[in-house]
Design a protein around this motif. Sequence first.
Motif, PDB file in Angstrom:
ATOM      1  N   THR A   1       0.776  -1.259   0.000  1.00 54.49           N
ATOM      2  CA  THR A   1       0.034  -0.294  -0.130  1.00 54.49           C
ATOM      3  C   THR A   1       0.892   1.426  -0.124  1.00 54.49           C
ATOM      4  O   THR A   1       2.036   1.140   0.366  1.00 54.49           O
ATOM      5  CB  THR A   1      -0.924   0.098   1.254  1.00 54.49           C
ATOM      6  OG1 THR A   1      -0.051   0.075   2.492  1.00 54.49           O
ATOM      7  CG2 THR A   1      -1.782  -1.248   1.264  1.00 54.49           C
TER       8      THR A   1
ATOM      9  N   GLU B   1       0.808   3.505   2.184  1.00 57.52           N
ATOM     10  CA  GLU B   1       1.273   3.873   3.538  1.00 57.52           C
ATOM     11  C   GLU B   1       2.471   3.267   3.651  1.00 57.52           C
ATOM     12  O   GLU B   1       3.476   3.768   4.380  1.00 57.52           O
ATOM     13  CB  GLU B   1       0.182   3.509   4.406  1.00 57.52           C
ATOM     14  CG  GLU B   1      -0.775   4.576   4.552  1.00 57.52           C
ATOM     15  CD  GLU B   1      -1.854   4.267   3.399  1.00 57.52           C
ATOM     16  OE1 GLU B   1      -2.558   5.109   3.109  1.00 57.52           O
ATOM     17  OE2 GLU B   1      -1.774   3.176   2.559  1.00 57.52           O
TER      18      GLU B   1
ATOM     19  N   GLU C   1       5.721   4.486   1.637  1.00 54.58           N
ATOM     20  CA  GLU C   1       6.303   5.806   2.053  1.00 54.58           C
ATOM     21  C   GLU C   1       6.874   5.647   3.364  1.00 54.58           C
ATOM     22  O   GLU C   1       8.204   6.201   3.330  1.00 54.58           O
ATOM     23  CB  GLU C   1       5.022   6.752   2.354  1.00 54.58           C
ATOM     24  CG  GLU C   1       4.486   7.167   0.789  1.00 54.58           C
ATOM     25  CD  GLU C   1       5.347   7.956   0.028  1.00 54.58           C
ATOM     26  OE1 GLU C   1       6.262   8.368   0.564  1.00 54.58           O
ATOM     27  OE2 GLU C   1       4.732   8.191  -1.037  1.00 54.58           O
ATOM     28  N   PHE C   2       6.537   4.552   4.117  1.00 55.13           N
ATOM     29  CA  PHE C   2       7.141   4.478   5.363  1.00 55.13           C
ATOM     30  C   PHE C   2       8.531   3.577   5.159  1.00 55.13           C
ATOM     31  O   PHE C   2       9.699   3.970   5.618  1.00 55.13           O
ATOM     32  CB  PHE C   2       6.054   3.406   6.396  1.00 55.13           C
ATOM     33  CG  PHE C   2       7.041   3.226   7.641  1.00 55.13           C
ATOM     34  CD1 PHE C   2       6.765   3.905   8.707  1.00 55.13           C
ATOM     35  CD2 PHE C   2       7.842   2.000   7.542  1.00 55.13           C
ATOM     36  CE1 PHE C   2       7.431   3.282   9.870  1.00 55.13           C
ATOM     37  CE2 PHE C   2       8.224   1.630   8.862  1.00 55.13           C
ATOM     38  CZ  PHE C   2       8.026   2.339  10.125  1.00 55.13           C
TER      39      PHE C   2
ATOM     40  N   SER D   1      -4.367   2.834  -1.256  1.00 56.07           N
ATOM     41  CA  SER D   1      -4.261   3.302   0.200  1.00 56.07           C
ATOM     42  C   SER D   1      -4.798   2.126   1.110  1.00 56.07           C
ATOM     43  O   SER D   1      -5.569   1.214   0.831  1.00 56.07           O
ATOM     44  CB  SER D   1      -4.860   4.437   0.376  1.00 56.07           C
ATOM     45  OG  SER D   1      -4.803   5.064   1.735  1.00 56.07           O
TER      46      SER D   1
ATOM     47  N   PRO E   1      -2.583   2.720   8.060  1.00 57.06           N
ATOM     48  CA  PRO E   1      -1.114   3.120   8.316  1.00 57.06           C
ATOM     49  C   PRO E   1      -0.256   2.217   9.131  1.00 57.06           C
ATOM     50  O   PRO E   1      -0.938   1.211   9.567  1.00 57.06           O
ATOM     51  CB  PRO E   1      -1.434   4.299   9.353  1.00 57.06           C
ATOM     52  CG  PRO E   1      -2.846   4.441   9.537  1.00 57.06           C
ATOM     53  CD  PRO E   1      -3.591   3.493   9.064  1.00 57.06           C
TER      54      PRO E   1
ATOM     55  N   GLU F   1       1.848  11.158   8.864  1.00 56.61           N
ATOM     56  CA  GLU F   1       0.797  10.469   7.730  1.00 56.61           C
ATOM     57  C   GLU F   1       0.532   9.139   7.555  1.00 56.61           C
ATOM     58  O   GLU F   1      -0.357   8.905   7.196  1.00 56.61           O
ATOM     59  CB  GLU F   1       1.039  11.396   6.675  1.00 56.61           C
ATOM     60  CG  GLU F   1       0.090  11.579   5.501  1.00 56.61           C
ATOM     61  CD  GLU F   1       0.590  12.301   4.174  1.00 56.61           C
ATOM     62  OE1 GLU F   1      -0.340  12.061   3.336  1.00 56.61           O
ATOM     63  OE2 GLU F   1       1.549  12.936   4.158  1.00 56.61           O
ATOM     64  N   PHE F   2       1.568   8.687   7.568  1.00 62.67           N
ATOM     65  CA  PHE F   2       1.639   7.252   6.935  1.00 62.67           C
ATOM     66  C   PHE F   2       2.006   6.119   8.292  1.00 62.67           C
ATOM     67  O   PHE F   2       2.166   4.950   7.823  1.00 62.67           O
ATOM     68  CB  PHE F   2       2.787   6.943   5.957  1.00 62.67           C
ATOM     69  CG  PHE F   2       2.728   7.680   4.968  1.00 62.67           C
ATOM     70  CD1 PHE F   2       1.461   7.603   3.939  1.00 62.67           C
ATOM     71  CD2 PHE F   2       3.332   8.964   4.465  1.00 62.67           C
ATOM     72  CE1 PHE F   2       1.366   8.390   2.719  1.00 62.67           C
ATOM     73  CE2 PHE F   2       3.352   9.680   3.552  1.00 62.67           C
ATOM     74  CZ  PHE F   2       2.233   9.559   2.517  1.00 62.67           C
TER      75      PHE F   2
END
Length: 721
Positions: free
Chosen positions: A550, A552, A555-556, A577, A580, A713-714
């Motif tokens: 995903t 999230e 990006e993490f 998406s 998180p 955010e993530f």
Amino acid sequence: MAESFQSAYQEEEKRLNAAIAEINRQLERFRNIPVYTGHDFTEQVLEAARESKRQSLAKSLAEPYFGRLDFEEAGGKQRRPLYIGKVGVDQEEVGEAPLVIDWRAPIASLFYSFTGGQDPASYEAPEGMIEGLVYLKRNIVIRKQILERVVDTFNREGDQPAVSDEFLVYRLGENKDNRLRDIVSTIQAEQDQIIRAARNTALIIQGVAGSGKTTVALHRLAYLLYQYKEQVSAEKMIIFAPNHMFLDYISDVLPELGVGDIQQSTFVDWAMNILHLDVPLPDNKDTLAYWFENIEDRPKLTDDVPGRFKGSISFMKLIRSCVETLEEASVPDTDFSPWEGATLPRDTILRWFNEEYKPYPLAKRKERVMARIHRWVEMELKKAPNAAKQKEWKKRASQREKSYAGKWPHYEPLTIYKQMFKALKLPASWSEEMLSIIPKQVLQSTQSDLKNNTLREEDLPALVYIHYLLNDRTSDQMFDHVVIDEAQDFSPFQIALLDLFVRGHSFTILGDLSQGIHAYRGIHDWQEMSSLFKPDQTAYYALTRSYRSTMEIIEFANGILERGVRSDLLAVPVFRSGDPVRLIGYGQVSREDNLRRALDQLLAKEYRTVSILTRTLKEAREMHHFLSASGYDIHLIDGSKKQYEGGHSILPVYLSKGLEFDAVIVADANKNHYDDHEWDAKLLYVGCTRALHELWMLHGDEVPSYLPQEEGEFAVTGWPE
């Protein structure tokens, strides 16, 4: 819009029923033809063609196609719908358009390369470039002859916007089982470009985690067999993977694409087979433990590390120099006398060795020279004055031939390798200056190993290369194409060696430098690979889009690379998406109870594959014992098994590379287990990017600096409410 969808669905359902009926009719006709079992060659060829047709029709029956493209060639030719499937199906009437077009056919490339817009599209056909207009691009999901889904990703005459990612996101959202699957219905334009690249090229593919690079490489094999069927064969292709479990994990992809008989191996197995060695190597788990589990006492990643030096082109050149020096000292420094009064001058033997048999590899030259000496002896025996003398000479000659052969070097790779490292007596012509090239650490550790008759994985390229220099290679050892997966863990020496066994530099070399957790033996930059080939022999592709996880999770994981590795090889996520990433401290509750609580919550979501990733194999074994005793159905992956069982598992993070799971729990994501070293950051990056849908990071005490210190955010902290 609903009315338009209903109309499209009804149209496709009607067409599907007609296609199934036609495929059934053709299949029934071929099945009614008696199978030929005789010995007539022509009939055998015809029967093989019929059997191939039976198999392809049966394969296409359940899911005949997955896409439709309405295309009109330039010049006013009639617009026609093209249905794309895994297997092509022709109409039996002469002149009729194919019922289904094979995804590898030139015109089918339009389905992958066209991404929308009003401009003309084109594809390369045998007769040249064909241009025209795409009017409709439609994705179709068929399972067991049932039409499940119809999605238009482009409609030139429609009034709705294109939804190019909607179908892709739908397929990516499906839960994972225990096998890698084909992506033939969702191949993206940048992936298709790699799949259809020219054959005699060393493709180097840098692909971020989840970019589909392994699957792309397997589809490329299927494409090459289709496009170059007169020049390549499946039996002459090979896939090199990091371990047997990974080979099992990818084993279903090629059969799903209708391709069989491609060799699959690890480099170790291939090398041992070439060398005819059955010497057990040290347990790979022990080597991994040395590098990954002794955090405090871990060696520095310099070129003095044995794996790095022994994987270098410098070492390859040193070996060649040593063998060439051995060649100069091959012929014994004496004449050959089979009995008193008969002499074969050394100069004559040298001329045979250095001139007449020069084209042969070293071991073969020795065989030829000794055979020539034996023939000379036989001629000399005819000069014997009587039968008794001839018998006496023959007996003496046999003994002296054997003694003379023993004065030659022993052309056996392991013997020569030991001589290089002074484990045995070194020939005087091998200077100390030459051996000074070998770093002291490498020299000492290898000497110790060889004195104990211990071989390591890092010694195998050298041994195979010596074997090649001595014996060359046979035609059945040559490949038409080689795929190397997780190539960042290969050395330049291994690639250069394999290039001697493949025609036309035909490679697909794929990996991810950000996942280079075996940096003690692998490469640090793709230039180490590309420099092995001439510029016109190689091509580089970068796959930056990740289809696995995903947004999230991606990006993490990117944050770990940016902060911990200072890398710009970041993944661009598909806009899918999900939840998180969870950062959960152990608090006052025990580590085991926290892991059990996390596992319970994820299992409640009915994911097919949930995995716990530990830092060490020892911890994985301890946690597996605890969870199994607590009643959980979870299996341990310790590197010893050849099959990937799927389901719920626990394993050390360094064994997870190449696998993927619906949900991942990373245990002990703290500084006691992962320090601020770049290598540890890469390990955590690997662990995070195994997750498709959910990632939970459990930790105690202080976390490494490259993990977020607070939720953003993530990522969020704490347990779900």
